[in-house]
Design a protein around this motif. Sequence first.
Motif, PDB file in Angstrom:
ATOM      1  N   GLY A   1       0.823  -1.197   0.000  1.00  0.00           N
ATOM      2  CA  GLY A   1       0.000   0.000   0.000  1.00  0.00           C
ATOM      3  C   GLY A   1       0.853   1.241   0.000  1.00  0.00           C
ATOM      4  N   ALA A   2       0.263   2.335   0.430  1.00  0.00           N
ATOM      5  CA  ALA A   2       0.967   3.607   0.494  1.00  0.00           C
ATOM      6  C   ALA A   2       0.484   4.354   1.725  1.00  0.00           C
ATOM      7  CB  ALA A   2       0.706   4.421  -0.762  1.00  0.00           C
ATOM      8  N   GLY A   3       1.291   5.268   2.185  1.00  0.00           N
ATOM      9  CA  GLY A   3       0.927   6.011   3.383  1.00  0.00           C
ATOM     10  C   GLY A   3       1.261   7.481   3.247  1.00  0.00           C
ATOM     11  N   VAL A   4       0.462   8.307   3.925  1.00  0.00           N
ATOM     12  CA  VAL A   4       0.708   9.746   4.006  1.00  0.00           C
ATOM     13  C   VAL A   4       0.746  10.128   5.471  1.00  0.00           C
ATOM     14  CG1 VAL A   4      -0.240  12.048   3.563  1.00  0.00           C
ATOM     15  CG2 VAL A   4      -0.329  10.294   1.775  1.00  0.00           C
ATOM     16  N   THR A   5       1.866  10.700   5.882  1.00  0.00           N
ATOM     17  CA  THR A   5       2.021  11.170   7.252  1.00  0.00           C
ATOM     18  C   THR A   5       2.044  12.689   7.250  1.00  0.00           C
ATOM     19  OG1 THR A   5       3.324   9.221   7.843  1.00  0.00           O
ATOM     20  CG2 THR A   5       3.485  11.131   9.309  1.00  0.00           C
ATOM     21  N   ILE A   6       1.148  13.285   8.015  1.00  0.00           N
ATOM     22  CA  ILE A   6       1.164  14.731   8.206  1.00  0.00           C
ATOM     23  C   ILE A   6       2.015  14.985   9.445  1.00  0.00           C
ATOM     24  CG2 ILE A   6      -0.196  16.819   8.564  1.00  0.00           C
ATOM     25  CD1 ILE A   6      -2.538  15.463   7.193  1.00  0.00           C
ATOM     26  N   VAL A   7       3.227  15.441   9.218  1.00  0.00           N
ATOM     27  CA  VAL A   7       4.215  15.561  10.283  1.00  0.00           C
ATOM     28  C   VAL A   7       3.876  16.702  11.227  1.00  0.00           C
ATOM     29  CG1 VAL A   7       6.682  15.880  10.766  1.00  0.00           C
ATOM     30  CG2 VAL A   7       5.962  14.618   8.713  1.00  0.00           C
TER      31      VAL A   7
ATOM     32  N   ASP B   1      -7.986  -0.085  -3.192  1.00  0.00           N
ATOM     33  CA  ASP B   1      -9.112  -0.076  -2.250  1.00  0.00           C
ATOM     34  C   ASP B   1      -8.953   1.030  -1.203  1.00  0.00           C
ATOM     35  OD1 ASP B   1     -10.300  -2.171  -3.572  1.00  0.00           O
ATOM     36  OD2 ASP B   1      -9.632  -3.717  -2.159  1.00  0.00           O
ATOM     37  N   GLN B   2      -7.731   1.249  -0.738  1.00  0.00           N
ATOM     38  CA  GLN B   2      -7.473   2.351   0.196  1.00  0.00           C
ATOM     39  C   GLN B   2      -7.915   3.680  -0.393  1.00  0.00           C
ATOM     40  OE1 GLN B   2      -3.098   1.457   0.901  1.00  0.00           O
ATOM     41  NE2 GLN B   2      -3.588   2.566   2.791  1.00  0.00           N
ATOM     42  N   LEU B   3      -7.578   3.895  -1.664  1.00  0.00           N
ATOM     43  CA  LEU B   3      -7.816   5.188  -2.286  1.00  0.00           C
ATOM     44  C   LEU B   3      -9.282   5.423  -2.608  1.00  0.00           C
ATOM     45  CD1 LEU B   3      -4.764   5.242  -4.731  1.00  0.00           C
ATOM     46  CD2 LEU B   3      -4.938   6.235  -2.448  1.00  0.00           C
ATOM     47  N   ALA B   4     -10.071   4.355  -2.674  1.00  0.00           N
ATOM     48  CA  ALA B   4     -11.495   4.479  -2.978  1.00  0.00           C
ATOM     49  C   ALA B   4     -12.343   4.628  -1.727  1.00  0.00           C
ATOM     50  CB  ALA B   4     -11.960   3.254  -3.771  1.00  0.00           C
TER      51      ALA B   4
ATOM     52  N   ALA C   1       2.101   2.232  -6.525  1.00  0.00           N
ATOM     53  CA  ALA C   1       1.156   2.764  -5.544  1.00  0.00           C
ATOM     54  C   ALA C   1       1.222   4.287  -5.501  1.00  0.00           C
ATOM     55  CB  ALA C   1       1.463   2.182  -4.169  1.00  0.00           C
ATOM     56  N   GLN C   2       2.429   4.839  -5.592  1.00  0.00           N
ATOM     57  CA  GLN C   2       2.566   6.299  -5.553  1.00  0.00           C
ATOM     58  C   GLN C   2       1.950   6.951  -6.788  1.00  0.00           C
ATOM     59  OE1 GLN C   2       4.724   8.615  -3.483  1.00  0.00           O
ATOM     60  NE2 GLN C   2       6.124   7.231  -2.446  1.00  0.00           N
TER      61      GLN C   2
END
Length: 538
Positions: A7-13, A232-235, A334-335
């Motif tokens: 998958g992929a992840g986004v971290t808001i630091v 599926d994550q993105l939907a 994924a990106q």
Amino acid sequence: MAAEETGAGVTIVDPALEQQAKPLADSLIADKAASRLAAQDPTLWGTEAEAEAAIRLSWTTLHKSSRPLIGEIEALRTELRSEGVDRVVLAGMGGSSLAPEVITGTEGVALTVLDTTDPGQVADALAGDLERTVLVVSSKSGGTVETDSHRRIFAKAFSDNGIDAKRRIVVVTDPGSPLAELSEQEGYRKVFLADPHVGGRYSALTAFGLVPAGLAGADVARLLDQAAGVADQLAADSEANPAVRLAAALGARHAQNAEKVVFADTGSGIKGFGDWAEQLIAESTGKQGTGLLPVVVESPEAAGFADAGADATPVAVGHAAAPAQLSVTGPLGAQFLLWEFATALAGRLLGINPFDQPDVEAAKKAARALLDQPSTSDSGAKPSFTDGAIEGYGLDAADLREALKSFVDSATGAPSAYLAVQAYLDRLDDASAAVLRPQLAKKTGLQTTFGWGPRFLHSTGQYHKGGHPNGFFLQLTGAAEQDLDVPDRPYTLAGLQLAQALGDGQVLAEHGRPVLRLHFTDRAAGLAQLVAALEDLA
């Protein structure tokens, strides 16, 4: 790294940004924007965008629909290798070249990319072993002037060397395009017809991205698997959706007048990702006087990242590293899909249509008009100064030092300005020009972009004319040591290259954008002189 493989992840630091982004994320979730996007709902961006969006959303399911390409690509690659053909040259611009270059660079396989009209760079590609070469001609419209010129030049070179050109040319284009029709007439080796309902900058997982990369030896099946792993994550209409988090954070920063998005790689393993993301974001959002401007820097330590300032958002591609406000992780496939989803959702938040490019054609028309003239040598314009190996155009100045000081003073005195270096040069032989980006950023404290012309015309060129009107443009052109005729066309590559620079400069000026053009009568000497002059700049 197992999580990144699935998958992929986004971290808001930044905790403050997390709070600022939450209302925008909540609005996307309440509107079911992510699931509607995955279902290809064209109404997400308003009635004016609906007709365009209705024919531009097939990219959301490419991880499934592109699967049949895998076998076709592998079969052709096997055929070519059996004939001793293992060198792949790609003629393509914008979305037709940026994704394949990232894919092959990341996988460590060789691909020669021609997204230039510089005669020296094209000559270098011609000097390779033609006996082992296949040319992939890639154009969505089928009428891209740079790509058509490359096709003509290589077809003649193949024939001149006793090679059957039609057996060495592979085409990627949309159904019914002029290139598709020409390919049928000429009998080219194979034509891959891409999904016409995908725009160029969203085409990484179509034939435009997969065919040249796959023929070069990249594992395109794995790329599709990586995209499928995050689909599926993105939907999902959920705060855990990384695309929702990313779009909301960028939208929140834009609302704070921080429209510049500074990209630095922090160990992602992906080579050149920023260049691909640059086109996606700038061309999708840079219109109607708004948008997000990507600024690709050399490293997290580079000027313009560590000192990003209030008008910029530092984004780490890879693990979170100070002073990044956002970090994005995941494998390349994924990106690709994550950033496409996030950019489309950001377009909704910014109130623009992320699928059109209303200002791109203007520069092309201006270049064509110059080519139709008997000469493209500045259309008779005289330099305002000549200083050593540099001629200056666009600013009244006595010499290079005065011109640079005037240009920089104007930019640093303007609110929230950015600098854009546009190098119409050879990005291999003149690669040292790229040092100008960090040098200018450090000297001025302004966010500074760098683009090779005419490549950036198919990328950030839309933002330059349609985005926030706060850009200052430094154009670099240079005398060509050698030139190449374009068969059956009334211009040479050097003439085309100069016409593209002048045409874009003309359109920028018409939009009220300040342009200083420096022409190197000797490229090496001119570049060295410019670097030295900037170093001396107070």
